[in-house]
Every structure is written in structure tokens, then in C-alpha cells.
Design a protein around this motif. Structure first.
Motif, short mmCIF file in Angstrom:
data_model
loop_
_atom_site.label_atom_id
_atom_site.label_comp_id
_atom_site.label_asym_id
_atom_site.label_seq_id
_atom_site.Cartn_x
_atom_site.Cartn_y
_atom_site.Cartn_z
N UNK A 134 -39.47 50.39 82.33
CA UNK A 134 -38.83 49.97 81.08
C UNK A 134 -37.99 48.73 81.36
N UNK A 135 -38.05 47.78 80.45
CA UNK A 135 -37.27 46.56 80.56
C UNK A 135 -36.48 46.33 79.28
N UNK A 136 -35.19 46.07 79.45
CA UNK A 136 -34.33 45.68 78.33
C UNK A 136 -33.96 44.21 78.51
N UNK A 137 -34.08 43.44 77.45
CA UNK A 137 -33.71 42.02 77.48
C UNK A 137 -32.49 41.85 76.58
N UNK A 138 -31.38 41.41 77.18
CA UNK A 138 -30.09 41.44 76.51
C UNK A 138 -29.77 40.15 75.77
N UNK A 139 -30.68 39.74 74.91
CA UNK A 139 -30.37 38.67 73.97
C UNK A 139 -30.64 37.26 74.43
N UNK A 144 -45.57 37.37 73.71
CA UNK A 144 -45.85 38.26 74.84
C UNK A 144 -45.00 39.53 74.74
N UNK A 145 -43.70 39.35 74.52
CA UNK A 145 -42.80 40.51 74.45
C UNK A 145 -43.21 41.47 73.33
N UNK A 146 -43.67 40.92 72.22
CA UNK A 146 -43.92 41.73 71.04
C UNK A 146 -45.07 42.72 71.22
N UNK A 147 -45.92 42.51 72.22
CA UNK A 147 -47.03 43.44 72.44
C UNK A 147 -46.78 44.36 73.63
N UNK A 148 -45.60 44.26 74.22
CA UNK A 148 -45.24 45.13 75.35
C UNK A 148 -44.43 46.31 74.82
N UNK A 170 -36.05 44.50 73.18
CA UNK A 170 -35.18 43.34 73.03
C UNK A 170 -33.89 43.70 72.30
N UNK A 171 -32.80 43.13 72.74
CA UNK A 171 -31.50 43.25 72.09
C UNK A 171 -31.12 41.85 71.61
N UNK A 172 -30.61 41.74 70.40
CA UNK A 172 -30.35 40.43 69.81
C UNK A 172 -29.13 39.76 70.43
N UNK A 187 -41.34 36.74 62.94
CA UNK A 187 -40.17 37.07 62.13
C UNK A 187 -39.86 38.56 62.18
N UNK A 188 -40.86 39.37 62.08
CA UNK A 188 -40.66 40.81 62.11
C UNK A 188 -40.04 41.23 63.44
N UNK A 189 -40.51 40.64 64.54
CA UNK A 189 -39.99 40.99 65.86
C UNK A 189 -38.52 40.59 66.00
N UNK A 190 -38.19 39.37 65.57
CA UNK A 190 -36.80 38.90 65.66
C UNK A 190 -35.87 39.73 64.79
N UNK A 191 -36.32 40.04 63.58
CA UNK A 191 -35.46 40.75 62.63
C UNK A 191 -35.25 42.21 63.01
N UNK A 192 -36.14 42.77 63.82
CA UNK A 192 -36.02 44.17 64.20
C UNK A 192 -35.30 44.38 65.53
N UNK A 193 -34.83 43.30 66.15
CA UNK A 193 -34.07 43.45 67.40
C UNK A 193 -32.81 44.27 67.15
N UNK A 194 -32.52 45.19 68.05
CA UNK A 194 -31.30 45.99 67.95
C UNK A 194 -30.11 45.20 68.47
#
Length: 223
Positions: A29-34, A49-53, A58-60, A119-126
């Protein structure tokens, strides 16, 4: 294994190098902190790439949050053909001058379906993630928490509260969890440790290293 990175800023090449270095697997598991977008040459390639993993979360950061808003406005203008208002033009200009140009150019080059997916990927970042690893509890977020109050639920903070203030390394912010953050570049160019906090932005935007930390082992990786 559970890994954390931060502040990739469109550096897709170093991201791929890091995945190879840590031998990243489907069960990891990988978390990307913004701050995934802006400045670097390949923000759209990185986001795509990130969106299909399915094992990358991702964290905003403030750049992701702003890019989502600017690109959504841009998409509406494309669809409607309407002229943007002065406020949007001013904000867009400031964003482009502050690293957003590669993100906007990459977005414009995509077809409609791909733009919708970005857009969907960016807007759904926690805004944060809470993770328990080997008996240790971690709070993963881009920066600190402005005006942190232990009696306030994390869900009740505004997005901006997670983007503006870095933790004080000399004191513990949250009593029962270790904060892992990006945002502010470390002075040493290496991962740094405070009291109840870990700082992992080593300055890839400015030519420094991309850092990655394994939470199970504490091992640090750099490319």
C-alpha cells in the motif's frame, strides 16, 4: 508493506524509479501525501498512472485542491463556450504562474473522457488517512492541522486547515498518533523526525530527492 511519499509535483520519472527501488507490489500500500500536480513536466501522466492503481491512496495538498477547482472551471468554460469572469481569470493567472502551467497544458491535451477521469480523481482525494501499522497509529496528511483542537473531529475542519500549518517538531500535536506529513521541505534534504511527527518532503520540486518511508520497517528510500 505500507509506504508513504509526498510532494511529487508532476515528477513521474522519479515516481517510477521509486516504485522500482522499493519493489512495489500489488499487496503493498502506498499513500501519497499531497501536491501531486504542478511544476513538474508530467503531472497528467502521473495522475493517470495513480488513478488506475487500486493500492495507491492520494491525500490532497493545496496544489491538488486548487488544480481541481481551476480545471473544473476550465472544463465548464470549454463545455459552455461562456467567457470566464474576472475573478476566475485572476485566480487562474496566479495558479499558472505558481506552478500550474504544466498541469493546465497537460489537461488541455487530453480528450473529454480523460479530462473527466482526471477531475474525478483530483476531486475525490481525501484530506487525511488514519493507519495502524505494527501497533503504531499514524495520521497521514499533507501538512499539519491549523488551530488543532483534540475535541474537534477531523471531519469538521475545513480543507484549508490541512494545507497551511506544519507541525512543530519540538512538540507532539496529536497525543495518540504520529503525524506523517509533507508540505514543508526538510532542511537536511532527508526525512526528519520530530516529537510525534515525521517530515518526508525532501524537495523534489527544487531538484532534491524524492523520499519514501516504509512504516513497518522504518526504512528510508531516496531517488
Amino acid at each position: 508493506m505500507t509506504y508513504v511519499m509526498s510532494d511529487l509535483f508532476g515528477n513521474y520519472r522519479k515516481f517510477k524509479e521509486m516504485l522500482s527501488k522499493i519493489s512495489f507490489r500489488e499487496e503493498d500500500i502506498l499513500y501519497i501525501l499531497g501536491n501531486t500536480v504542478d511544476y513538474g513536466e508530467e503531472p497528467m501522466e502521473l495522475i493517470s498512472d495513480l488513478s488506475v492503481r487500486l493500492n495507491v491512496y492520494p491525500i490532497a495538498g493545496e496544489h491538488d485542491y486548487l488544480a481541481a477547482r481551476m480545471l473544473a472551471g476550465f472544463e465548464k468554460i470549454l463545455e459552455s463556450g461562456a467567457s470566464p469572469d474576472a475573478g476566475y481569470i485572476s485566480e487562474m493567472t496566479a495558479w499558472v504562474q505558481n506552478g500550474g502551467q504544466p498541469t493546465l497544458e497537460g489537461f488541455r491535451a487530453l480528450d473529454g473522457e480523460a479530462r473527466e477521469g482526471i477531475l474525478e480523481y483530483l476531486e475525490e482525494m481525501t484530506l487525511f488517512e488514519e493507519v495502524d501499522v505494527k501497533g503504531e497509529s499514524y495520521l497521514l496528511l499533507h501538512a499539519g492541522i491549523a488551530d488543532y483542537d483534540p475535541d474537534t473531529d477531523l471531519e469538521d475542519y475545513r480543507p484549508e486547515d490541512f494545507f497551511t500549518v506544519s507541525p512543530d517538531p519540538a512538540r507532539r500535536t496529536v497525543e495518540d498518533r504520529v503525524l506523517v506529513v509533507g508540505h514543508k521541505k526538510t532542511e537536511s534534504g532527508r526525512i526528519e523526525y520530530g516529537k510525534g511527527s515525521i517530515f518526508i518532503n525532501c524537495g523534489v520540486k527544487d531538484g532534491g530527492a524524492l523520499a519514501c518511508l516504509c512504516l513497518e520497517s522504518g526504512e528510508e528510500f531516496y531517488v
